[in-house]
Design an enzyme around this catalytic site. Structure first.
Site, PDB file in Angstrom:
ATOM      1  N   GLU A   1      52.050  54.118  29.803  1.00  0.00           N
ATOM      2  CA  GLU A   1      51.614  53.029  28.914  1.00  0.00           C
ATOM      3  C   GLU A   1      52.599  52.836  27.760  1.00  0.00           C
ATOM      4  O   GLU A   1      52.837  51.708  27.319  1.00  0.00           O
ATOM      5  CB  GLU A   1      50.198  53.309  28.365  1.00  0.00           C
ATOM      6  CG  GLU A   1      49.109  53.357  29.411  1.00  0.00           C
ATOM      7  CD  GLU A   1      49.088  52.159  30.346  1.00  0.00           C
ATOM      8  OE1 GLU A   1      49.419  51.046  29.902  1.00  0.00           O
ATOM      9  OE2 GLU A   1      48.775  52.348  31.539  1.00  0.00           O
TER      10      GLU A   1
ATOM     11  N   ASP B   1      51.160  47.112  38.633  1.00  0.00           N
ATOM     12  CA  ASP B   1      52.280  46.510  37.883  1.00  0.00           C
ATOM     13  C   ASP B   1      53.256  45.835  38.848  1.00  0.00           C
ATOM     14  O   ASP B   1      53.742  44.730  38.582  1.00  0.00           O
ATOM     15  CB  ASP B   1      53.060  47.587  37.112  1.00  0.00           C
ATOM     16  CG  ASP B   1      52.161  48.350  36.163  1.00  0.00           C
ATOM     17  OD1 ASP B   1      51.118  47.802  35.777  1.00  0.00           O
ATOM     18  OD2 ASP B   1      52.515  49.498  35.813  1.00  0.00           O
TER      19      ASP B   1
ATOM     20  N   GLY C   1      31.029  26.244  30.175  1.00  0.00           N
ATOM     21  CA  GLY C   1      30.035  25.444  29.458  1.00  0.00           C
ATOM     22  C   GLY C   1      29.592  24.189  30.185  1.00  0.00           C
ATOM     23  O   GLY C   1      29.049  23.269  29.565  1.00  0.00           O
TER      24      GLY C   1
ATOM     25  N   PRO D   1      36.656  26.061  35.473  1.00  0.00           N
ATOM     26  CA  PRO D   1      36.391  27.450  35.839  1.00  0.00           C
ATOM     27  C   PRO D   1      34.984  27.909  35.428  1.00  0.00           C
ATOM     28  O   PRO D   1      34.357  27.252  34.578  1.00  0.00           O
ATOM     29  CB  PRO D   1      37.444  28.239  35.046  1.00  0.00           C
ATOM     30  CG  PRO D   1      38.363  27.248  34.449  1.00  0.00           C
ATOM     31  CD  PRO D   1      37.702  25.924  34.471  1.00  0.00           C
ATOM     32  N   PRO D   2      34.500  28.998  36.011  1.00  0.00           N
ATOM     33  CA  PRO D   2      33.155  29.478  35.671  1.00  0.00           C
ATOM     34  C   PRO D   2      33.025  29.817  34.185  1.00  0.00           C
ATOM     35  O   PRO D   2      33.994  30.260  33.560  1.00  0.00           O
ATOM     36  CB  PRO D   2      32.998  30.754  36.506  1.00  0.00           C
ATOM     37  CG  PRO D   2      34.082  30.725  37.513  1.00  0.00           C
ATOM     38  CD  PRO D   2      35.168  29.858  37.004  1.00  0.00           C
ATOM     39  N   GLY D   3      31.846  29.585  33.665  1.00  0.00           N
ATOM     40  CA  GLY D   3      31.532  30.023  32.295  1.00  0.00           C
ATOM     41  C   GLY D   3      32.159  29.203  31.185  1.00  0.00           C
ATOM     42  O   GLY D   3      32.236  29.643  30.045  1.00  0.00           O
TER      43      GLY D   3
ATOM     44  N   HIS E   1      55.398  50.605  28.903  1.00  0.00           N
ATOM     45  CA  HIS E   1      55.024  49.178  28.856  1.00  0.00           C
ATOM     46  C   HIS E   1      55.130  48.656  27.420  1.00  0.00           C
ATOM     47  O   HIS E   1      55.689  47.589  27.156  1.00  0.00           O
ATOM     48  CB  HIS E   1      53.566  48.994  29.284  1.00  0.00           C
ATOM     49  CG  HIS E   1      53.315  49.098  30.754  1.00  0.00           C
ATOM     50  ND1 HIS E   1      54.020  48.377  31.680  1.00  0.00           N
ATOM     51  CD2 HIS E   1      52.412  49.824  31.463  1.00  0.00           C
ATOM     52  CE1 HIS E   1      53.567  48.653  32.898  1.00  0.00           C
ATOM     53  NE2 HIS E   1      52.586  49.536  32.785  1.00  0.00           N
TER      54      HIS E   1
HETATM   55  P1  ATP Z   1      29.320  28.300  36.075  1.00  0.00           P
HETATM   56  O1  ATP Z   1      30.416  27.431  36.595  1.00  0.00           O
HETATM   57  O2  ATP Z   1      29.546  29.746  36.390  1.00  0.00           O
HETATM   58  O3  ATP Z   1      27.938  27.829  36.423  1.00  0.00           O
HETATM   59  P2  ATP Z   1      29.234  27.055  33.474  1.00  0.00           P
HETATM   60  O4  ATP Z   1      30.547  26.394  33.268  1.00  0.00           O
HETATM   61  O5  ATP Z   1      28.088  26.212  33.879  1.00  0.00           O
HETATM   62  O6  ATP Z   1      29.419  28.281  34.464  1.00  0.00           O
HETATM   63  P3  ATP Z   1      27.571  27.799  31.303  1.00  0.00           P
HETATM   64  O7  ATP Z   1      26.458  28.300  32.176  1.00  0.00           O
HETATM   65  O8  ATP Z   1      27.387  26.490  30.659  1.00  0.00           O
HETATM   66  O9  ATP Z   1      28.919  27.829  32.135  1.00  0.00           O
HETATM   67  O10 ATP Z   1      27.924  28.874  30.191  1.00  0.00           O
HETATM   68  C1  ATP Z   1      27.482  30.229  30.274  1.00  0.00           C
HETATM   69  C2  ATP Z   1      27.301  30.774  28.883  1.00  0.00           C
HETATM   70  O11 ATP Z   1      28.568  30.882  28.244  1.00  0.00           O
HETATM   71  C3  ATP Z   1      26.476  29.859  27.998  1.00  0.00           C
HETATM   72  O12 ATP Z   1      25.130  30.166  28.068  1.00  0.00           O
HETATM   73  C4  ATP Z   1      27.037  30.133  26.625  1.00  0.00           C
HETATM   74  O13 ATP Z   1      26.436  31.270  26.074  1.00  0.00           O
HETATM   75  C5  ATP Z   1      28.482  30.478  26.894  1.00  0.00           C
HETATM   76  N1  ATP Z   1      29.392  29.314  26.720  1.00  0.00           N
HETATM   77  C6  ATP Z   1      30.196  28.783  27.669  1.00  0.00           C
HETATM   78  N2  ATP Z   1      30.927  27.783  27.171  1.00  0.00           N
HETATM   79  C7  ATP Z   1      30.582  27.659  25.874  1.00  0.00           C
HETATM   80  C8  ATP Z   1      30.986  26.782  24.831  1.00  0.00           C
HETATM   81  N3  ATP Z   1      31.921  25.846  25.034  1.00  0.00           N
HETATM   82  N4  ATP Z   1      30.408  26.942  23.608  1.00  0.00           N
HETATM   83  C9  ATP Z   1      29.482  27.884  23.414  1.00  0.00           C
HETATM   84  N5  ATP Z   1      29.061  28.742  24.355  1.00  0.00           N
HETATM   85  C10 ATP Z   1      29.597  28.647  25.579  1.00  0.00           C
END
Ligand code: ATP
Length: 499
Positions: free
Chosen positions: A333, A407, A110, A106-108, A336
């Site tokens: 709320e 919900d 790492g 998934p996005p973000g 819930h």
């Molecule tokens: P995308 O798929 O959207 O390109 P990605 O998987 O390549 O995302 P990164 O660009 O590597 O994600 O991560 C974005 C930011 O999130 C990094 O710059 C960092 O600050 C933080 N981050 C993500 N994963 C980690 C991790 N495992 N440890 C530390 N920081 C992380």
């Protein structure tokens, strides 16, 4: 010298000659326009991949120790990187070198960080591009860009006196989607074909060993030719971090920030199930901003808790509902929260009626541990929690409102999950092959049963609902701890609580 520079030189020379012999402006303007168009077109064809690489090279290198969690991904990647570090042994043993590694997740989570860490670990040159940079409406442009990219990658490594280079391609699904799928598929297919040709041409006898690392969140749309052995040999899953991973990532992103000693980071990690690394980085940042706005010297736990809400739901809104609407939101709320505490004691983290993002109020639960499997009982309890808001409105105010639409949608999704997992009265079925009427009736059956349970649960708690809703209207927020206290008191003094 690039084609653009040559064109510029010729343009200037022509303009000077024309000015000298025929001082009429029409041909000069015409020629200037022509050259401007040629200039634009040439700049289209030569994207500066190296500029991306250079800008990344200037930054501080990322090490694997700066990546929290992702132990499995790191281990698999490190194993694959040995191929770059031991080229002689690879050659001696006649092993086919790894040409590509696909990071899927998934996005973000790492993926980019892992690719950067791989480059610094192997002391390789690093070049990063996005799949979308290759796609043009003009036939042949994408393929030409692919050729240039590999050439630039080698040139960059030589310039930096490196023996290896890592070419990171983010959103590789745009470049490597299944062939024949796109409307302008000829251009897409040519680009992918060229990419496969370049990949096949990589070998351990080159002066620069190139390892291509691709990243995608949509592996299902990749062309199978890309993933066949000999091309992207390794597929490494980069999942959302587990509890331990979240804790590590939080610590990493809080090291450069003044954190109060009393903060229980494990608690925050527990409350952030489903957060990616990028969310956690954002959370640490938002907590620091909140602390600064409140003129605090250190980040306290409540800053982090509020930052969790902000990351999930967005910024607080100025919109202020009138007292009557506020009362309804508070009752909703509270419903819930009470159901959540009754069916799953200790599960409520906070309840608030502060409008954020699209929500007028919300109740946040924190799971005791990360759940990857759900039982029928768990799913039914979650449906009950979703219905708690509208049932509470009906019991206290005599009517329901549109505030429950979200919900109900979630309750329907949970009911579908029950049916899809073969946990409903229908037994094991395929949802997509079920007649719509039957699917609808089964969903209604599941939801009606839970609605009846919730009504029974809350009917005896009207006094408690009103008491907690009044606190919410006054204070805007109530913690899980205070809510549990109120429930215990009400249990001990049942007559006061039940009106
Ligand atoms: P995308 O798929 O959207 O390109 P990605 O998987 O390549 O995302 P990164 O660009 O590597 O994600 O991560 C974005 C930011 O999130 C990094 O710059 C960092 O600050 C933080 N981050 C993500 N994963 C980690 C991790 N495992 N440890 C530390 N920081 C992380």
């Amino acid at each position: 010298m690039r084609i653009r520079d040559v064109l510029m030189g010729v343009a200037v020379a022509l303009v000077i000659i024309l000015l000298w012999y025929q001082p009429s402006f029409i041909p000069i303007v015409f020629l200037a326009g022509l050259f401007f168009l040629l200039f634009r077109f040439s700049s289209f064809k030569t994207p500066r991949f190296s500029a991306v690489g250079r800008s990344l090279a200037k930054r501080k290198p990322v090490g694997f120790d700066q990546i929290g969690g992702q132990e499995v991904a790191k281990k698999e990647l490190l194993e694959a990187l040995d191929f770059l570090l031991k080229p002689q042994q690879i050659r001696r043993m006649g092993i086919r070198p790894i040409k590509g590694i696909m990071l899927v997740g998934p996005p973000g989570t790492g993926k980019t960080l892992l690719a950067k860490a791989a480059a610094s670990y192997t002391q390789s040159s690093f070049l990063s591009v996005a799949g979308s940079e290759f796609i043009e409406m003009y036939a042949g442009v994408g393929a030409q860009r692919v050729r240039r990219l590999f050439a630039e990658c080698r040139a960059k490594a030589r310039q930096e006196h490196k023996k290896s280079a890592i070419l990171f391609i983010d959103e590789i699904d745009i470049l490597g989607g299944k062939r024949g799928m796109h409307s302008s598929h000829l251009e897409y297919d040519q680009t992918l074909n060229q990419f496969l040709v370049e990949l096949d041409g990589l070998g351990c006898h080159d002066d620069v060993n190139i390892l291509v690392i691709g990243a995608t969140n949509r592996p299902e749309i990749l062309d199978p030719a890309l993933l066949r052995p000999g091309r992207f040999d390794r597929v490494v899953r980069v999942d959302l971090p587990d509890l331990e991973g979240r804790l590590q990532i939080l610590k990493l992103h809080l090291t450069n920030k003044p954190l109060d000693r009393q903060v229980d980071l494990k608690k925050i990690a527990r409350e952030t199930f489903g957060f990616s690394g990028a969310h956690l980085e954002n959370l640490a940042n938002e907590a620091a901003i909140l602390a600064m706005r409140q003129n605090e010297a250190t980040i306290k736990e409540h800053h982090l808790v509020e930052a969790v809400d902000k990351v999930i739901l967005g910024e607080k809104l100025d919109r202020k509902p009138d007292r009557e609407e506020l009362w309804r939101v508070a009752v909703h709320e509270t419903g819930h929260a009470l159901v959540s505490e009754i069916v799953n004691p200790g599960s409520v983290s906070t309840v608030t009626i502060t409008p954020r993002g699209k929500a007028l109020g919300y109740m946040r639960q924190h799971p005791e541990r990360d759940y990857y499997l759900h039982t029928l009982e768990y799913l039914e309890r979650q449906i009950a929690v979703q219905l708690g808001g509208s049932v509470s409105e009906k019991l206290i105010l005599g009517s329901r409102s549109t505030g429950a639409i979200g919900d109900f949608n979630q309750a329907v999704e949970l009911a579908k999950k029950i049916i899809g997992a073969g946990l409903s009265s229908l037994g094991v079925v395929s949802i997509k092959d079920l007649p719509r009427g039957l699917l609808h009736r089964t969903i209604r059956q599941i939801i009606n049963a839970q609605e009846q349970c919730v009504t029974d649960l809350l009917a005896g708690q009207k006094g408690l609902i009103k008491e907690i809703a009044s606190i919410l209207v006054d204070e805007e927020k109530i913690s899980g701890e205070l809510l549990r206290e109120k429930i215990t008191v009400a249990r001990d003094e049942p007559r006061q609580a039940v009106l």
